[in-house]
Design a protein around this motif. Sequence first.
Motif, PDB file in Angstrom:
ATOM      1  N   THR A 173      -6.663   8.001   7.548  1.00 40.79           N
ATOM      2  CA  THR A 173      -5.428   7.603   8.229  1.00 40.79           C
ATOM      3  C   THR A 173      -4.799   6.394   7.557  1.00 40.79           C
ATOM      4  OG1 THR A 173      -4.599   6.778  10.353  1.00 40.79           O
ATOM      5  CG2 THR A 173      -6.883   6.322   9.876  1.00 40.79           C
ATOM      6  N   ILE A 174      -3.517   6.182   7.820  1.00 36.80           N
ATOM      7  CA  ILE A 174      -2.817   5.018   7.263  1.00 36.80           C
ATOM      8  C   ILE A 174      -3.320   3.743   7.923  1.00 36.80           C
ATOM      9  CG2 ILE A 174      -0.584   3.886   7.012  1.00 36.80           C
ATOM     10  CD1 ILE A 174       0.714   6.673   7.103  1.00 36.80           C
ATOM     11  N   GLY A 175      -3.550   3.808   9.228  1.00 40.52           N
ATOM     12  CA  GLY A 175      -4.065   2.643   9.962  1.00 40.52           C
ATOM     13  C   GLY A 175      -2.962   1.740  10.476  1.00 40.52           C
ATOM     14  N   VAL A 219      -0.921   4.683   0.153  1.00 41.59           N
ATOM     15  CA  VAL A 219      -0.890   5.377   1.435  1.00 41.59           C
ATOM     16  C   VAL A 219      -0.449   6.823   1.261  1.00 41.59           C
ATOM     17  CG1 VAL A 219       0.579   5.483   3.478  1.00 41.59           C
ATOM     18  CG2 VAL A 219      -0.700   3.416   2.983  1.00 41.59           C
ATOM     19  N   VAL A 272     -13.591  14.447   9.263  1.00 36.30           N
ATOM     20  CA  VAL A 272     -13.421  13.018   8.988  1.00 36.30           C
ATOM     21  C   VAL A 272     -11.926  12.783   8.788  1.00 36.30           C
ATOM     22  CG1 VAL A 272     -13.934  11.096   7.447  1.00 36.30           C
ATOM     23  CG2 VAL A 272     -15.703  12.794   7.950  1.00 36.30           C
ATOM     24  N   LYS A 273     -11.384  11.901   9.599  1.00 36.43           N
ATOM     25  CA  LYS A 273      -9.947  11.635   9.529  1.00 36.43           C
ATOM     26  C   LYS A 273      -9.689  10.497   8.546  1.00 36.43           C
ATOM     27  CE  LYS A 273      -6.563  10.263  12.951  1.00 36.43           C
ATOM     28  NZ  LYS A 273      -6.227  10.407  14.370  1.00 36.43           N
ATOM     29  N   LEU A 291      -2.149  11.823   2.858  1.00 38.12           N
ATOM     30  CA  LEU A 291      -1.506  12.854   3.660  1.00 38.12           C
ATOM     31  C   LEU A 291      -2.549  13.858   4.119  1.00 38.12           C
ATOM     32  CD1 LEU A 291       1.528  13.698   1.386  1.00 38.12           C
ATOM     33  CD2 LEU A 291       1.188  11.834   2.984  1.00 38.12           C
ATOM     34  N   PRO A 292      -2.408  14.332   5.344  1.00 36.21           N
ATOM     35  CA  PRO A 292      -3.312  15.404   5.747  1.00 36.21           C
ATOM     36  C   PRO A 292      -3.064  16.629   4.865  1.00 36.21           C
ATOM     37  CG  PRO A 292      -1.638  14.968   7.415  1.00 36.21           C
ATOM     38  CD  PRO A 292      -1.461  13.949   6.354  1.00 36.21           C
ATOM     39  N   GLY A 311       0.793  -1.229   0.000  1.00 39.36           N
ATOM     40  CA  GLY A 311       0.000   0.000   0.000  1.00 39.36           C
ATOM     41  C   GLY A 311       0.821   1.272   0.000  1.00 39.36           C
ATOM     42  N   ALA A 312       2.133   1.156  -0.081  1.00 41.39           N
ATOM     43  CA  ALA A 312       2.954   2.350   0.096  1.00 41.39           C
ATOM     44  C   ALA A 312       2.534   3.482  -0.834  1.00 41.39           C
ATOM     45  CB  ALA A 312       4.408   2.012  -0.108  1.00 41.39           C
ATOM     46  N   ALA A 325     -12.439   7.555   8.709  1.00 47.51           N
ATOM     47  CA  ALA A 325     -12.933   6.816   7.550  1.00 47.51           C
ATOM     48  C   ALA A 325     -12.331   5.421   7.525  1.00 47.51           C
ATOM     49  CB  ALA A 325     -12.571   7.553   6.267  1.00 47.51           C
TER      50      ALA A 325
END
Lengths: 138, 565
Positions: free
Chosen positions: A132-134, A17, A129-130, A21-22, A13-14, A55
């Motif tokens: 995120t990478i997780g 991912v 709503v955030k 980014l925010p 997923g790199a 999310a």
Amino acid sequence: MKFTRRETLAVSGAALVATVLPLKLLASTSDLISGITGGAEASGDGINLTAPEIAENGNTVPISVDAPGAVAITVLAAGNPTPGVAKFNFGSGSGAQSCSTRIRLAGTQDVIAVAEMADGSFSAAHQTVKVTIGGCGG
Amino acid sequence: MLSRRDFLQMSMAASSLYGASGFGNWAKLAAQQKLSQNQLLEFGTFGNISLIHVTDIHGQLKPIYFREPEVNLGVGNAFGKVPHITGSDFRKLYGIADGSPAHYALTYDDFISMANGYGRVGGLDRVATVINSIRADRPDALLLDGGDTWHGSYTCYHTQGQDMVNVMNALKPDAMTFHWEFTLGSDRISEIIENLPFAALGQNIFDAEWDEPAELFPPYKMFERGGSKIAVIGQAFPYMPIANPGWMFPEYSFGIRDSNMQNMVDEVRSLGAEVVVVLSHNGFDVDKKMAGRVSGIDVILSGHTHDALPEPVLIDKTIIIASGSNGKFVSRVDLDVQNGRMMGYKHKLIPIFSDVISPDTTVAKLIDEQRAPYTNELSEVIGKSESLLYRRGNFNGTWDDLICEALIEERDADISMSPGVRWGPSIIPGQDITREDIWNVTSMTYGKAYRTEFTGEFIHIILEDVADNLFNSDPYYQQGGDMVRIGGMGYKIDINKPQGSRITEMTLLKTGEIIDPSKTYIVSGWASVNEDTEGPQIWDVVENYIRRQETISVEPNSNVEVVGI
């Protein structure tokens, strides 16, 4: 034990991912609301926005808006390159003034709903709503 | 409101037995003789209903050592409040005497000598004895399991959770909610739950496609106990597809869904519920926030963040109970329900001292049966530890330092990453490290150890992302895990800054150089949530490393500098 490069594989997923980014907000939440109301004040009453706090998948985030008596509901994603998501118009025959859809979010941002009421007044709601990478789950 | 007095009885008794002679000299024999099973179980039945809460057992069938965290920082409204208080501050808050059993059970310091004195904790055969004793007082007590039960050991992995299902079923729970269970995969979850002899609850478990409540998991169950109607509403871990691999259970969606929780509370009240209990895997700070937003909940039985608190926390009219992890504690909550409302409660957090509480023979036999096919594999000694190995703590623990070192050495990496999970027992100095011990801190269904290249910039993004999942000032935006553990790299973190500016001074330890955002580094880690991750299983990596070292010694880790506390 030795491991060759070939036995291993990059985290798949790199690349994906990197898209979560925010983002810096492209437009402020209050500016976007003013854009819909034409500068009129929007109250927070009579509108209910339901969205996840974080999310599960930023590519398809379920949201719903309920605004009894509204003639139109506009949904905006403040941090997307194009903030406008959808406008739902309700005719006089509408049984309920509510809508739900799934939206794509480019990163952590505010989701905004603005309802235009029959008397020309506006109500607005927004929620962060955030995206995120997780991982690292407790 | 007898909980404080009840708890103080226990700790005062202990301090009068031990006197004020300070830390560190507790002979095991003395501890066993002075502390009795009756003392641990003493309660005084109250009201008309008893709840028994267990949570976050993580596959631990047998007694273990478990060191509570030294570093557990709260941000925003949680700053300086339980459960974000540790060590002597925690003991002072609750009036716990130094050197007492409660000191050993609830705080981290002087752990090694206390562990030698008081021995192991937990064991589901001991938990069974406690449950049986409560049921002897109150035959219709409700036993509620907060989840993270069918995960976390060698036997649990190899039986796909069946060992835990078999033993828990023998304890006869009334309801359960979920988290790591879903990492067994949705087919296996369905298979178990369709045959489960008790309620599998989750008001926030939804069908992902239609965003409607999932049929397999009802939101609540109504019980009639002690002449009162009780509703138990389930709340599964809200962030499963984010914190764990969503591809293993793509049919399901979760989330906090507190407006639906309010609807469920209103619904059960309209059905005549006189007391509303939420069996939650939210994590403590999320439960506190939810208690303030959803009205009409009497009791939240809190899980996920592994906190153990000797008293309930009161938010408005809701009491929140935290019952620890890894089988170390059982909470008993007695309620007085009259005229359709909860009038009072009495609570005790019962530490499971395994040398004090005698095992239930039936459950002990059942546990041995689950383990029998794997005895040789479980008991093989891989090495020995000279150091205390533990996991809990916001930033690092010696077990993860060891795992991170194993990843760097075995996989020839610059930097290693280990997930900030909160499960996994401790090892005390002088103890052999068996294969079972390694699996207890690594077992999972997505344990492959990847090796890849990340830029310095991307490593920074990962750290910022995880830090925000821990230190966002709004608990609804936290995932509940601890900080990702880093090997081979140091950094500085200001926990009160916003996402993107918490992490600075990332330094590659082997050269002392500052991490270059544009440079590429070899990173090895495990527990990736991505589907196609490849590499050897983490338990094999760690086993190989320990076998080569023979004796493990882990120095204290000072590579993370924390500011803003």
